[in-house]
Design a protein around this motif. Structure first.
Motif, PDB file in Angstrom:
ATOM      1  N   ALA A  20     -91.161 -54.965 -15.952  1.00 46.54           N
ATOM      2  CA  ALA A  20     -91.955 -54.796 -14.620  1.00 46.54           C
ATOM      3  C   ALA A  20     -91.901 -55.954 -13.846  1.00 46.54           C
ATOM      4  CB  ALA A  20     -93.270 -54.520 -15.020  1.00 46.54           C
ATOM      5  N   ASP A  21     -92.125 -55.933 -12.679  1.00 49.47           N
ATOM      6  CA  ASP A  21     -91.925 -57.161 -11.929  1.00 49.47           C
ATOM      7  C   ASP A  21     -93.604 -57.747 -11.606  1.00 49.47           C
ATOM      8  OD1 ASP A  21     -89.300 -56.753 -11.210  1.00 49.47           O
ATOM      9  OD2 ASP A  21     -89.845 -55.445  -9.381  1.00 49.47           O
ATOM     10  N   ALA A  22     -93.314 -59.048 -11.996  1.00 50.18           N
ATOM     11  CA  ALA A  22     -94.625 -60.050 -11.750  1.00 50.18           C
ATOM     12  C   ALA A  22     -94.436 -61.248 -11.041  1.00 50.18           C
ATOM     13  CB  ALA A  22     -94.964 -60.483 -13.186  1.00 50.18           C
ATOM     14  N   ASP A  23     -95.019 -61.382  -9.919  1.00 46.16           N
ATOM     15  CA  ASP A  23     -94.688 -62.413  -8.823  1.00 46.16           C
ATOM     16  C   ASP A  23     -93.374 -62.721  -8.623  1.00 46.16           C
ATOM     17  OD1 ASP A  23     -97.534 -62.869  -8.985  1.00 46.16           O
ATOM     18  OD2 ASP A  23     -97.200 -64.044 -10.725  1.00 46.16           O
ATOM     19  N   GLY A  24     -92.726 -61.567  -8.478  1.00 49.14           N
ATOM     20  CA  GLY A  24     -91.173 -61.494  -7.999  1.00 49.14           C
ATOM     21  C   GLY A  24     -90.094 -61.703  -9.184  1.00 49.14           C
ATOM     22  N   LYS A  25     -90.735 -61.868 -10.484  1.00 47.47           N
ATOM     23  CA  LYS A  25     -90.002 -62.043 -11.644  1.00 47.47           C
ATOM     24  C   LYS A  25     -90.198 -60.797 -12.537  1.00 47.47           C
ATOM     25  CE  LYS A  25     -90.475 -67.198 -11.740  1.00 47.47           C
ATOM     26  NZ  LYS A  25     -91.356 -68.091 -12.501  1.00 47.47           N
ATOM     27  N   ASP A  87    -105.221 -43.748 -25.807  1.00 49.05           N
ATOM     28  CA  ASP A  87    -105.262 -44.991 -25.435  1.00 49.05           C
ATOM     29  C   ASP A  87    -104.009 -45.631 -25.649  1.00 49.05           C
ATOM     30  OD1 ASP A  87    -107.709 -45.395 -24.088  1.00 49.05           O
ATOM     31  OD2 ASP A  87    -108.724 -45.700 -26.138  1.00 49.05           O
ATOM     32  N   ASP A  88    -103.609 -46.776 -24.927  1.00 53.80           N
ATOM     33  CA  ASP A  88    -102.216 -47.687 -25.303  1.00 53.80           C
ATOM     34  C   ASP A  88    -102.454 -49.003 -24.719  1.00 53.80           C
ATOM     35  OD1 ASP A  88     -99.871 -48.229 -26.521  1.00 53.80           O
ATOM     36  OD2 ASP A  88     -98.723 -46.522 -25.105  1.00 53.80           O
ATOM     37  N   PHE A  89    -101.466 -49.803 -25.048  1.00 59.98           N
ATOM     38  CA  PHE A  89    -101.316 -51.188 -24.584  1.00 59.98           C
ATOM     39  C   PHE A  89     -99.872 -51.371 -24.051  1.00 59.98           C
ATOM     40  CE2 PHE A  89    -105.207 -51.735 -27.064  1.00 59.98           C
ATOM     41  CZ  PHE A  89    -105.914 -52.705 -26.292  1.00 59.98           C
ATOM     42  N   MET A  90     -99.926 -51.965 -22.817  1.00 63.50           N
ATOM     43  CA  MET A  90     -98.691 -52.877 -22.612  1.00 63.50           C
ATOM     44  C   MET A  90     -98.700 -54.278 -23.062  1.00 63.50           C
ATOM     45  SD  MET A  90     -98.593 -51.674 -18.415  1.00 63.50           S
ATOM     46  CE  MET A  90     -97.036 -52.776 -18.179  1.00 63.50           C
ATOM     47  N   LEU A 282     -97.814 -60.118 -17.504  1.00 59.56           N
ATOM     48  CA  LEU A 282     -97.582 -58.759 -17.056  1.00 59.56           C
ATOM     49  C   LEU A 282     -98.070 -58.733 -15.385  1.00 59.56           C
ATOM     50  CD1 LEU A 282     -99.652 -56.899 -19.805  1.00 59.56           C
ATOM     51  CD2 LEU A 282     -97.076 -56.515 -19.018  1.00 59.56           C
ATOM     52  N   PRO A 283     -97.615 -57.731 -14.582  1.00 53.70           N
ATOM     53  CA  PRO A 283     -98.003 -58.033 -13.167  1.00 53.70           C
ATOM     54  C   PRO A 283     -99.518 -57.697 -13.004  1.00 53.70           C
ATOM     55  CG  PRO A 283     -96.668 -55.778 -13.815  1.00 53.70           C
ATOM     56  CD  PRO A 283     -96.666 -56.792 -15.126  1.00 53.70           C
TER      57      PRO A 283
END
Length: 285
Positions: A20-25, A87-90, A282-283
């Motif tokens: 996933a993209d987070a702050d452009g990374k 329920d789940d978690f990333m 994480l984003p």
């Protein structure tokens, strides 16, 4: 020899990784329900408890858990075309590492995951190297705990600290084929008051631990009292362990020493601090 399960587990966790993209990374993450079974857990209730402990470990490390643990919901398929929300978690790589650290260390999958998620690389040979290192650290901790328990046990049976030292030394002499603790330290070039066990390979540490656990058990079960009786028991147990190793062609005194375990511990802790500091997040929602 390479553990045949390492390539299998490496491939499995590589396949389950998502981005996933987070702050452009680009940030790696895994869904908890997808890695639950590969980590050796069959019930979500048990695995979610491990995740809760991992979140607390994250907080204790002064790291924001929201950056690494994201509670989500997803639909799962049921019989006859039905579905329901669960329920789940990333989990980021750092979150997965903390989950592994809080998992059952007796599970081979957990031991693998502790190394897999702690490393930025996915190279199997480096993962196996890290697993071997962790196994040695774990064996040393177990030996310390066993010796501490034995020391406490025999203190209540008329043996003081000096007596415990003599008992342990005679056990070493039996295990190392007549070589005393001091002779083994000289052979390995160990100076000062450093414990011999800090320089032993994992197999020898485990051998010492087995003999110590046997002594602790029999001292209690057979109600031994006094230094002489406990010494005889400990020597017999170390002799038995040596004979068992000998049947497989192994002589503990001939196994080469390994890196000072204190240096290993410092290196691992330094790597873990750097890992936590530089871990991808994480984003934002």
């Amino acid at each position: 020899m390479t553990n045949p399960n390492i390539p299998i587990l490496t491939t499995k966790f590589n396949e389950l990784a998502q981005t996933a993209d987070a702050d452009g990374k680009s940030s790696e993450f895994w869904f908890a329900r997808e890695i639950m079974e590969p980590l050796g857990y069959s019930r979500w209730e048990n695995f979610s408890s491990v995740i809760s402990k991992a979140i607390q470990s994250c907080i204790s490390a002064h790291v924001d858990p929201d950056d690494h643990f994201r509670n989500v919901t997803k639909m799962i398929s049921l019989a006859k075309g039905a579905s329901r929300e669960v329920d789940d978690f990333m989990l980021t790589r750092y979150a997965c590492y903390l989950v592994a650290q809080n998992g059952d260390p007796r599970k081979e999958q957990i031991a693998f995951a502790q190394s897999y998620f702690a490393l930025a690389t996915r190279k199997q040979e480096l993962i196996e190297e890290r697993m071997n290192l962790n196994a040695r650290l774990d064996a040393r901790v177990r030996l310390k705990e066993a010796e501490k328990a034995l020391s406490k046990n025999i203190y209540e049976r008329g043996v003081d600290d000096k007596g415990f030292g003599r008992i342990r030394s005679k056990g070493d002499t039996a295990l190392f084929g007549g070589n005393t603790t001091q002779q083994m330290k000289l052979k390995f070039g160990i100076t000062g008051a450093r414990p011999l066990a800090d320089f032993l390979p994992t197999l020898t540490i485990a051998a010492k631990n087995l003999a110590t656990e046997m002594t602790n058990h029999n001292v209690t079960e057979k109600n031994f009292f006094g230094e002489r009786a406990i010494t005889d028991e400990h020597v017999q147990n170390n002799t038995s362990v040596r004979e068992m190793l000998g049947k497989r062609g192994i002589k503990p005194e001939n196994l080469p020493p390994e890196e000072d375990i204190k240096k290993v511990e410092r290196r691992v802790k330094s790597e873990e601090k750097r890992f936590a500091k530089n871990a991808s997040v994480l984003p934002k929602n």
